[in-house]
Design an enzyme around this catalytic site. Structure first.
Site, PDB file in Angstrom:
ATOM      1  N   PRO A 194      40.598  40.245  34.973  1.00 23.16           N
ATOM      2  CA  PRO A 194      41.459  39.895  33.843  1.00 23.16           C
ATOM      3  C   PRO A 194      42.648  39.025  34.249  1.00 23.16           C
ATOM      4  O   PRO A 194      42.948  38.856  35.432  1.00 23.16           O
ATOM      5  CB  PRO A 194      41.932  41.261  33.321  1.00 23.16           C
ATOM      6  CG  PRO A 194      41.875  42.151  34.530  1.00 23.16           C
ATOM      7  CD  PRO A 194      40.694  41.679  35.316  1.00 23.16           C
TER       8      PRO A 194
ATOM      9  N   ASP B  18      37.152  30.982  40.947  1.00 25.03           N
ATOM     10  CA  ASP B  18      37.948  32.026  40.303  1.00 25.03           C
ATOM     11  C   ASP B  18      37.447  32.363  38.897  1.00 25.03           C
ATOM     12  O   ASP B  18      38.182  32.938  38.094  1.00 25.03           O
ATOM     13  CB  ASP B  18      39.432  31.657  40.274  1.00 25.03           C
ATOM     14  CG  ASP B  18      39.731  30.417  39.432  1.00 25.03           C
ATOM     15  OD1 ASP B  18      38.773  29.763  38.952  1.00 25.03           O
ATOM     16  OD2 ASP B  18      40.921  30.082  39.267  1.00 25.03           O
TER      17      ASP B  18
ATOM     18  N   GLY C  70      45.075  38.322  40.001  1.00 20.75           N
ATOM     19  CA  GLY C  70      45.229  37.641  41.288  1.00 20.75           C
ATOM     20  C   GLY C  70      44.011  36.882  41.761  1.00 20.75           C
ATOM     21  O   GLY C  70      43.839  36.652  42.970  1.00 20.75           O
ATOM     22  N   LYS C  71      43.179  36.437  40.843  1.00 23.94           N
ATOM     23  CA  LYS C  71      41.937  35.734  41.207  1.00 23.94           C
ATOM     24  C   LYS C  71      42.211  34.446  41.975  1.00 23.94           C
ATOM     25  O   LYS C  71      41.673  34.230  43.065  1.00 23.94           O
ATOM     26  CB  LYS C  71      41.134  35.388  39.936  1.00 23.94           C
ATOM     27  CG  LYS C  71      40.722  36.569  39.100  1.00 23.94           C
ATOM     28  CD  LYS C  71      39.930  36.134  37.897  1.00 23.94           C
ATOM     29  CE  LYS C  71      40.738  35.312  36.912  1.00 23.94           C
ATOM     30  NZ  LYS C  71      41.814  36.075  36.278  1.00 23.94           N
TER      31      LYS C  71
END
Length: 219
Positions: free
Chosen positions: A18, A91, A22-23
């Site tokens: 979500p 990502d 931190g993707k």
């Protein structure tokens, strides 16, 4: 640090989760550490995004359609690169388009959206391993505030919670690629190189398990 030199090394890794988990930070750190290419979502180019966060109902369809076509163009270009000799880390999964659309569009809008989505999905490259990052709502909201994007400063916690639950439900049934779940509440991938190395070890092992043929049993 170079990519792991093993036969079963994955070539295409996707980090998902979500908003605020931190993707992109993790993808960039992995790219630096393992000399990988990145496939990053270009959300800044969406001219409807800021207006969407101000009025979701009015701007949801334009926002989601722009993201769908933008991500498709990016994935189309990525699919033409050499996926067999270069480690790439992204990502987002392309199915993210459909997840967000299901959360924001009306039934009528979603029907129109799905017609386009179903046409585009057939040409999207599939990852070797997917990493699903999770975190509690309070952690997500704190990270969103800390990164300071202007259009996210009035982010609705209810919307983020719905999105968090949507991801959790989706990945609880996900079978398209080997999956690793990572609770990031107490992990700082921006600073902890050992955590990144440990995660890569898990990724390589999970991929190796997926591609290693099961030995035949003799009777």
């Amino acid at each position: 640090m170079k990519p792991p030199l093993v036969t079963e090394s994955p070539r295409y890794i996707v980090i998902e989760g979500p908003i605020g988990v931190g993707k992109t930070t993790l993808v960039n750190r992995m790219a630096q550490r393992f000399q990988a290419n990145t496939v990053l979502e270009i959300f800044e180019e969406n001219p409807f995004l800021a207006k969407f966060y101000e009025d979701k109902q009015a701007y949801a369809f334009q926002t989601e359609m722009f993201f769908l076509l933008s991500r498709y163009r990016q994935q189309e270009g990525f699919s033409q690169t050499d996926l067999f000799h270069t480690l790439s880390v992204s990502d987002y999964l392309f199915v993210k388009c459909r997840l967000f659309a299901s959360l924001t569009l009306s039934d009528h809008e979603l029907t129109l959206y799905d017609r386009m989505y179903s046409i585009l999905t057939s040409q999207i490259p599939q990852p070797d391993v997917v990493v699903h990052l999770t975190a509690p709502l309070e952690t997500l909201m704190s990270r969103i505030a800390r990164r300071g994007r202007s259009y996210e400063q009035n982010m609705d916690p209810e919307y983020i919670e719905r999105l968090r639950r949507l991801y959790n439900n989706f990945f609880s049934h996900y079978t398209e690629a080997p999956l690793i779940e990572v609770d990031t509440e107490d992990i700082d991938f921006s600073q902890d190189e050992q955590a990144i190395d440990d995660l890569m070890d898990q990724i390589v092992e999970r991929h190796r398990q997926a591609v290693t043929p099961v030995a035949a049993v003799e009777f």
